[in-house]
Structures are given as C-alpha cells and as structure tokens.
Write an enzyme that holds these catalytic residues in place. Structure first.
Site, mmCIF file in Angstrom:
data_model
loop_
_atom_site.group_PDB
_atom_site.id
_atom_site.type_symbol
_atom_site.label_atom_id
_atom_site.label_comp_id
_atom_site.label_asym_id
_atom_site.label_seq_id
_atom_site.Cartn_x
_atom_site.Cartn_y
_atom_site.Cartn_z
ATOM 1 N N MET A 1 0.602 -1.137 0.034
ATOM 2 C CA MET A 1 0.069 -0.044 -0.151
ATOM 3 C C MET A 1 0.837 1.161 -0.192
ATOM 4 O O MET A 1 0.285 2.370 0.574
ATOM 5 C CB MET A 1 -0.940 0.058 1.244
ATOM 6 C CG MET A 1 -1.773 -1.290 1.146
ATOM 7 S SD MET A 1 -2.821 -1.410 -0.301
ATOM 8 C CE MET A 1 -3.887 -0.011 -0.268
ATOM 9 N N HIS B 1 -2.674 -4.712 -10.068
ATOM 10 C CA HIS B 1 -3.988 -3.521 -10.078
ATOM 11 C C HIS B 1 -5.190 -4.091 -10.311
ATOM 12 O O HIS B 1 -5.502 -4.662 -11.672
ATOM 13 C CB HIS B 1 -3.714 -2.171 -10.884
ATOM 14 C CG HIS B 1 -4.595 -1.345 -10.400
ATOM 15 N ND1 HIS B 1 -4.504 -0.353 -9.324
ATOM 16 C CD2 HIS B 1 -5.523 -0.607 -11.126
ATOM 17 C CE1 HIS B 1 -5.798 0.389 -8.997
ATOM 18 N NE2 HIS B 1 -6.313 0.367 -10.371
#
Length: 209
Positions: A91, A110
């Site tokens: 993250m 993604h």
C-alpha cells in the site's frame, strides 16, 4: 533461480496465490527469498512463515518521510541480493532509490484494466465502486511493471471478466481477485523469471516459451 522478494501490507491473498502457484510448479526458475511487510501486524507475514519464507518488517509508520521508508526498503532488498520485486497488496507507492535500481524489475497487480480506474487514491473497494458507477460492461486486472507514478508502468498481462447486472463493488472485487488477480500475478512472475519479457518503450513483449 531468480531471487524474489514479495512486498505486502495486509491480508496477503495475492501472496498466497504466488505461494500456491510456486508450490504447484507454475512459477518457474523463481526463488521466493523474502516477504517484506510495511505493517508489523499484516496477516501476510503469517502466510509467509507457514510457507517457510523468511519475513521482514519495514514499518512505514516509523518513518517521518516516504523517502526514508524507500531508502530502508532499498537497503533491505540490496542486502538480500534481490533481483525481482513483487508488490502483492503493498500500500505504498515506491520511489527513489528503489524504482531506479529495479527498473522493469518490480511487478505490481492492480484490480482494473489500466489505464482505467487507477492512479493515486484508486485502491481497494474504490476501484470497483468507480467502475460500476461509470457503467463499464467488462473489468479485470492488470499486472504491470511499477514506476514512481502509481499504476503507470508498462503492462505485462491483462485479463477481463464481464460485469454482471447485479454486481456490487464487493462481488466484483471478489470475482476479479479470484478469477483474474490470483492467476495473472503468478503468471507474470513466472514470465519474468523465465526470461520471457522484453520492454521496448512502453510495450512489454512476451517471448514464446
């Protein structure tokens, strides 16, 4: 064997997909050398330990700046003599000096068809909320080489699924994860480790096996 480090921040489902694929021989010429977490309580660390992979924590919250965190990540990767870095639910957007030292050697996943619904702030459930609000008929996931700009690196693999009339952000997220992410991320890792990827400008060419 390509010494590979997996960067994680959370539950580690994509890490588990890589571990499972590696155990079943679907990832070739790859050594899962280390799992490095940006959070000390990430469950991904338990997954790594259960798989016999050494773990490290570089706690993002302990650094006053992102630059300091990136330097620490770089030094850890360097000390482990890592060739390939895989971001599996990591993250933090990597920057200098990591992206320069590992150009075209950092793979990210993604949960959309890049360049749609990607970039700063597009992670987790928000990606799927935006896709449904836009009214797309297909969605999917993208495995790509990471750069200092979020989700902007050369595309390695993409795969799609149909969006259903009754999909919610949660149901779409689950299906993309299970049907796409968990398949193309290990596949992209294997393609790299087999030496089958060549980057020319923005285009990633995949050599025949």
């Amino acid at each position: 064997m390509v010494k590979t480090a997996i960067l994680v921040s959370g539950d580690g489902t994509n890490l588990q997909a890589i571990i499972n694929a590696h155990n079943f021989g679907k990832i070739k010429n790859c050594e899962l050398t280390a799992v490095i977490s940006s959070r000390p309580n990430a469950f991904a660390l338990e997954r790594a330990k259960n798989a016999g992979i050494q773990t490290f924590v570089v706690d993002y919250s302990m650094f006053p700046s992102r630059a300091g965190f990136n330097e620490a990540i770089y030094q850890k990767l360097k000390s482990l003599d890592i060739e390939l870095v895989v971001m599996a639910g990591f993250m933090v957007v990597l920057g200098s000096p990591v992206v320069e030292a590992f150009e075209h050697r950092i793979i990210n996943i993604h949960p959309s068809l890049v360049p749609a619904f990607c970039g700063n702030g597009f992670y987790g459930i928000r990606v799927h909320e935006e896709a449904l609000n836009y009214g797309v008929k297909v969605s999917g996931a993208t495995a790509h080489f990471a750069t200092a700009v979020a989700d902007a690196g050369p595309v390695i693999l993409q795969r799609v699924i149909d969006v259903r009339e009754d999909d919610t952000p949660a149901s779409l997220q689950k299906r993309i994860m299970e049907e796409v992410e968990w398949k193309i991320l290990p596949e992209a890792v294997s393609l790299y480790c087999e030496g089958r990827l060549k980057v020319v400008g923005r285009i990633v060419h995949i050599k025949d096996a």
